[in-house]
Design a protein around this motif. Structure first.
Motif, PDB file in Angstrom:
ATOM      1  N   ASP A   1       0.846  -1.198   0.000  1.00  0.00           N
ATOM      2  CA  ASP A   1       0.000   0.000   0.000  1.00  0.00           C
ATOM      3  C   ASP A   1       0.879   1.244   0.000  1.00  0.00           C
ATOM      4  O   ASP A   1       2.098   1.169   0.202  1.00  0.00           O
ATOM      5  CB  ASP A   1      -0.938   0.010   1.212  1.00  0.00           C
ATOM      6  CG  ASP A   1      -2.183   0.861   0.967  1.00  0.00           C
ATOM      7  OD1 ASP A   1      -2.255   1.530  -0.084  1.00  0.00           O
ATOM      8  OD2 ASP A   1      -3.076   0.869   1.832  1.00  0.00           O
ATOM      9  N   ASN A   2       0.242   2.402  -0.219  1.00  0.00           N
ATOM     10  CA  ASN A   2       0.967   3.673  -0.276  1.00  0.00           C
ATOM     11  C   ASN A   2       0.999   4.317   1.107  1.00  0.00           C
ATOM     12  O   ASN A   2      -0.050   4.623   1.660  1.00  0.00           O
ATOM     13  CB  ASN A   2       0.297   4.625  -1.262  1.00  0.00           C
ATOM     14  CG  ASN A   2      -0.122   3.936  -2.549  1.00  0.00           C
ATOM     15  OD1 ASN A   2      -1.294   3.917  -2.898  1.00  0.00           O
ATOM     16  ND2 ASN A   2       0.841   3.366  -3.231  1.00  0.00           N
ATOM     17  N   PRO A   3       2.175   4.541   1.671  1.00  0.00           N
ATOM     18  CA  PRO A   3       2.244   5.162   2.995  1.00  0.00           C
ATOM     19  C   PRO A   3       1.931   6.652   2.970  1.00  0.00           C
ATOM     20  O   PRO A   3       1.593   7.234   4.000  1.00  0.00           O
ATOM     21  CB  PRO A   3       3.695   4.920   3.420  1.00  0.00           C
ATOM     22  CG  PRO A   3       4.450   4.799   2.139  1.00  0.00           C
ATOM     23  CD  PRO A   3       3.506   4.179   1.156  1.00  0.00           C
ATOM     24  N   TYR A   4       2.062   7.273   1.787  1.00  0.00           N
ATOM     25  CA  TYR A   4       1.827   8.711   1.666  1.00  0.00           C
ATOM     26  C   TYR A   4       1.086   9.026   0.370  1.00  0.00           C
ATOM     27  O   TYR A   4       1.163   8.267  -0.597  1.00  0.00           O
ATOM     28  CB  TYR A   4       3.156   9.477   1.664  1.00  0.00           C
ATOM     29  CG  TYR A   4       3.956   9.309   2.926  1.00  0.00           C
ATOM     30  CD1 TYR A   4       3.617  10.002   4.076  1.00  0.00           C
ATOM     31  CD2 TYR A   4       5.055   8.452   2.969  1.00  0.00           C
ATOM     32  CE1 TYR A   4       4.345   9.845   5.246  1.00  0.00           C
ATOM     33  CE2 TYR A   4       5.788   8.291   4.133  1.00  0.00           C
ATOM     34  CZ  TYR A   4       5.425   8.992   5.267  1.00  0.00           C
ATOM     35  OH  TYR A   4       6.145   8.831   6.415  1.00  0.00           O
ATOM     36  N   PRO A   5       0.397  10.168   0.320  1.00  0.00           N
ATOM     37  CA  PRO A   5      -0.257  10.587  -0.925  1.00  0.00           C
ATOM     38  C   PRO A   5       0.771  10.883  -2.019  1.00  0.00           C
ATOM     39  O   PRO A   5       1.958  11.104  -1.749  1.00  0.00           O
ATOM     40  CB  PRO A   5      -1.006  11.868  -0.525  1.00  0.00           C
ATOM     41  CG  PRO A   5      -1.132  11.812   0.957  1.00  0.00           C
ATOM     42  CD  PRO A   5       0.072  11.071   1.440  1.00  0.00           C
ATOM     43  N   LEU A   6       0.280  10.942  -3.253  1.00  0.00           N
ATOM     44  CA  LEU A   6       1.131  11.159  -4.424  1.00  0.00           C
ATOM     45  C   LEU A   6       1.949  12.441  -4.321  1.00  0.00           C
ATOM     46  O   LEU A   6       3.093  12.497  -4.776  1.00  0.00           O
ATOM     47  CB  LEU A   6       0.247  11.193  -5.679  1.00  0.00           C
ATOM     48  CG  LEU A   6       0.928  11.444  -7.016  1.00  0.00           C
ATOM     49  CD1 LEU A   6       1.888  10.316  -7.336  1.00  0.00           C
ATOM     50  CD2 LEU A   6      -0.113  11.598  -8.124  1.00  0.00           C
ATOM     51  N   GLU A   7       1.374  13.495  -3.705  1.00  0.00           N
ATOM     52  CA  GLU A   7       2.055  14.792  -3.632  1.00  0.00           C
ATOM     53  C   GLU A   7       3.399  14.723  -2.904  1.00  0.00           C
ATOM     54  O   GLU A   7       4.253  15.592  -3.074  1.00  0.00           O
ATOM     55  CB  GLU A   7       1.179  15.822  -2.914  1.00  0.00           C
ATOM     56  CG  GLU A   7      -0.062  16.224  -3.679  1.00  0.00           C
ATOM     57  CD  GLU A   7      -1.221  15.281  -3.426  1.00  0.00           C
ATOM     58  OE1 GLU A   7      -2.339  15.573  -3.882  1.00  0.00           O
ATOM     59  OE2 GLU A   7      -1.012  14.248  -2.744  1.00  0.00           O
ATOM     60  N   PHE A   8       3.615  13.683  -2.099  1.00  0.00           N
ATOM     61  CA  PHE A   8       4.826  13.587  -1.295  1.00  0.00           C
ATOM     62  C   PHE A   8       5.900  12.703  -1.925  1.00  0.00           C
ATOM     63  O   PHE A   8       6.925  12.429  -1.300  1.00  0.00           O
ATOM     64  CB  PHE A   8       4.487  13.073   0.108  1.00  0.00           C
ATOM     65  CG  PHE A   8       3.701  14.058   0.916  1.00  0.00           C
ATOM     66  CD1 PHE A   8       4.339  15.020   1.674  1.00  0.00           C
ATOM     67  CD2 PHE A   8       2.319  14.041   0.892  1.00  0.00           C
ATOM     68  CE1 PHE A   8       3.623  15.947   2.417  1.00  0.00           C
ATOM     69  CE2 PHE A   8       1.584  14.959   1.623  1.00  0.00           C
ATOM     70  CZ  PHE A   8       2.240  15.917   2.384  1.00  0.00           C
ATOM     71  N   ASN A   9       5.673  12.254  -3.172  1.00  0.00           N
ATOM     72  CA  ASN A   9       6.650  11.362  -3.810  1.00  0.00           C
ATOM     73  C   ASN A   9       8.052  11.964  -3.824  1.00  0.00           C
ATOM     74  O   ASN A   9       9.034  11.308  -3.481  1.00  0.00           O
ATOM     75  CB  ASN A   9       6.220  11.049  -5.249  1.00  0.00           C
ATOM     76  CG  ASN A   9       5.178   9.949  -5.299  1.00  0.00           C
ATOM     77  OD1 ASN A   9       4.785   9.408  -4.266  1.00  0.00           O
ATOM     78  ND2 ASN A   9       4.714   9.626  -6.491  1.00  0.00           N
TER      79      ASN A   9
END
Length: 432
Positions: free
Chosen positions: A83-91
Motif C-alpha cells: 500500500d501507499n504510505p503517503y499521498p502522491l504529492e509527497f513522492n
C-alpha cells in the motif's frame, strides 16, 4: 468454561485463520496456483484427444505460459499486500529520504518501465519509474510495515533538513509538465532570528504556557514591513522549537489533507502562517487552524490588517492572543543601522523594519541633498501605512520627522554620508 478460556480459544482461532489467510495471500503462492491452472487448461485438449497436433498445441501453450510468467508486469507487481504510505504529492519528498539507500532494479515487460526495490533498515520500499520521463506514480511498502516506514521516513527527513526549520511551498503545474509535484518542502531560510527584547519577553511568557501543557495560537498584526515574520522566527528560535512555515496563499492551492499529512510527517513544535489575511477563503482556514492547535504546541500567524478577518477567526480557540507589531524594538533597529549609521536612530526608530533597511541602502550611494529628499519620501510612505493600523494609533508624518529635527537631522545625514565615503576611499586605497 470460563470467559477467559473462551477468549483465549477465540484468539487462537483468529490467529490460526489469519495465518492461513496470510499464507494464501502471498504473491508467490497465488502465482503458482494461477500458472498451474493455466498449464492444466493448456493440456486439457491433449488429454481428451491425444493427437500429435494437440500435443504440439499444448507444448506451445505451456511454453508461452512459462515465458509470460517470467516477465514482470509493472501494473500487477504490487498487489494487495502493498500500500501507499503517503499521498502522491509527497513522492518527491519521500524519494529524497530513500536516496543513497541500497536498492535493486527489476526489469519489466515494458523496456521504459523499471521497478526499484529500496532497502531501508527492515523495510522495503518499492516504486515503478518511467525511465524516459523519470515519473514515479506511487511509492509502496508492505501493509504490515506502513507504520514503521513512516517512522523511518520522518527521522530521515529531519536528518536531511539538518534539524532546520521547514517551509511548505505550492508548485504550480505547467502544460509542459502536468505531472509536476504540487508541493515542495525545503529548509526555511527566508527569515533569520534577530536580537529583540520584546521577542525574548514574549517567548518567556509562552514557555510558561507550554510547560503547563497549554498550547497557544498567536496573531502578530501590524503594517507591512514591521518585522512580524522576523519576530515570529525569533520567538520560535528562543523556545528551541522546530517550526513549519506556510504561506496562507499557498494553502488555497493545496488540499487540506496534504497540509495535514505534512504536519503528520514532520511533527513540528510550531507552525508559522505568513500573510494570514491574504486568504481568499477564510472559512476553509477554520478547520486548518483547529487541526494545528490539536497537533502542535504553538501557532503564530502574521497579519497586515486584521480588520479584513472574520470575527469567528479572532476568537480564542482559533487565535488565543492578538499582538500588535508596529515596529521592532531598539535592539533590532540599532543592529540594522550598524555603528556606521547609529546617529540616525532617532530619525527612523518608529519606521517599519523594511523602510529602515531601505534607508541604510540608500545612504551607501546618495549625496546629502539626495538623502534629504529620500528621507522625506520614505517618511511619507511610512505614513501611508496608517490604513493598516487597526487601532488607529499610527504616528503622523510630522511627529516621525520631529523625532529628529529636520534641519539638524540633515547635518547628521551629511556627516554620515561623508564618513561612509571616507571609509570607501580608505578601502579602495588598501586594494590599489
Amino acid at each position: 468454561m470460563s470467559k477467559k478460556t473462551k477468549s483465549n480459544e477465540n484468539m487462537m482461532t483468529r490467529t490460526a485463520s489469519d495465518a492461513v489467510r496470510d499464507f494464501f495471500n502471498v504473491g508467490k503462492v497465488k502465482r503458482l496456483f494461477r500458472v498451474g491452472t493455466d498449464i492444466f487448461s493448456a493440456t486439457v485438449p491433449f488429454i481428451e484427444k491425444q493427437t500429435p497436433l494437440n500435443a504440439a498445441k499444448a507444448a506451445f501453450m505451456i511454453g508461452k505460459i512459462i515465458v509470460d510468467d517470467l516477465e514482470v508486469w509493472p501494473d500487477d507487481y504490487f498487489n494487495e499486500d502493498w500500500d501507499n504510505p503517503y499521498p502522491l504529492e509527497f513522492n518527491k519528498t519521500i524519494l529524497r529520504a530513500l536516496a543513497n539507500k541500497p536498492y535493486k532494479v527489476i526489469r519489466t515487460s515494458d523496456e521504459s518501465i523499471v521497478i526499484y526495490m529500496v532497502h531501508f533498515e527492515d523495510v522495503q520500499f518499492g516504486y515503478v519509474i518511467n525511465t524516459k520521463t523519470g515519473y514515479v506514480d506511487r511509492i509502496y511498502v508492505e501493509v504490515e510495515k506502513i507504520a514503521r516506514a513512516r517512522s523511518l521516513v520522518k527521522k530521515e527527513l529531519w536528518k536531511l533538513m539538518k534539524g532546520e526549520n521547514i517551509v511548505l511551498r505550492h508548485v504550480r503545474r505547467t502544460t509542459s509538465n502536468p505531472d509536476a509535484e504540487t508541493i515542495n518542502l525545503e529548509i526555511d531560510d527566508a527569515f533569520n532570528p534577530m536580537p529583540s527584547k520584546r521577542a525574548d519577553e514574549y517567548a518567556s511568557y509562552l514557555k510558561k504556557c507550554i510547560d503547563a501543557d497549554v498550547s497557544r495560537s498567536v496573531m502578530l498584526y501590524g503594517p507591512p514591513g514591521t518585522g512580524k515574520s522576523t519576530m515570529a522566527r525569533t520567538i520560535v528560535n528562543n523556545l528551541g522549537m522546530k517550526s513549519f512555515r506556510i504561506r496562507v496563499e499557498d494553502i488555497g492551492h493545496i488540499e487540506s489533507s496534504t497540509v495535514f499529512e505534512a504536519i503528520n510527517i514532520f511533527e513540528p513544535d510550531a507552525v508559522i502562517l505568513d500573510d494570514f489575511d491574504r486568504s481568499t477563503s477564510q472559512s476553509s482556514l477554520l478547520e486548518t487552524l483547529e487541526f494545528f492547535q490539536r497537533h502542535v504546541k504553538l501557532v503564530i500567524a502574521t497579519v497586515n490588517n486584521k480588520s479584513h478577518l472574520d470575527e469567528a477567526i479572532l476568537r480564542p480557540g482559533r487565535f488565543d492572543e492578538l499582538i500588535q507589531v508596529k515596529q521592532m524594538d531598539e535592539d533590532i533597529v540599532k543592529l540594522i543601522l550598524g555603528a556606521e549609521h547609529a546617529d540616525a536612530y532617532n530619525l527612523v526608530k518608529d519606521w517599519p523594519i523594511a523602510f529602515i533597511q531601505e534607508y541604510v541602502k540608500r545612504l551607501r550611494f546618495m549625496s546629502p541633498a539626495e538623502a534629504e529628499v529620500s528621507v522625506k519620501e520614505l517618511a511619507h510612505r511610512v505614513h501611508r501605512l496608517k490604513k493598516y493600523d487597526d487601532d488607529d494609533e499610527s504616528v503622523s508624518i510630522d511627529k516621525m520627522i520631529e523625532t529628529a529635527p529636520m534641519p539638524d537631522s540633515f547635518d547628521v545625514l551629511d556627516e554620515m554620508i561623508k564618513g561612509a565615503t571616507k571609509k570607501r576611499r580608505k578601502k579602495k586605497a588598501i586594494f590599489t
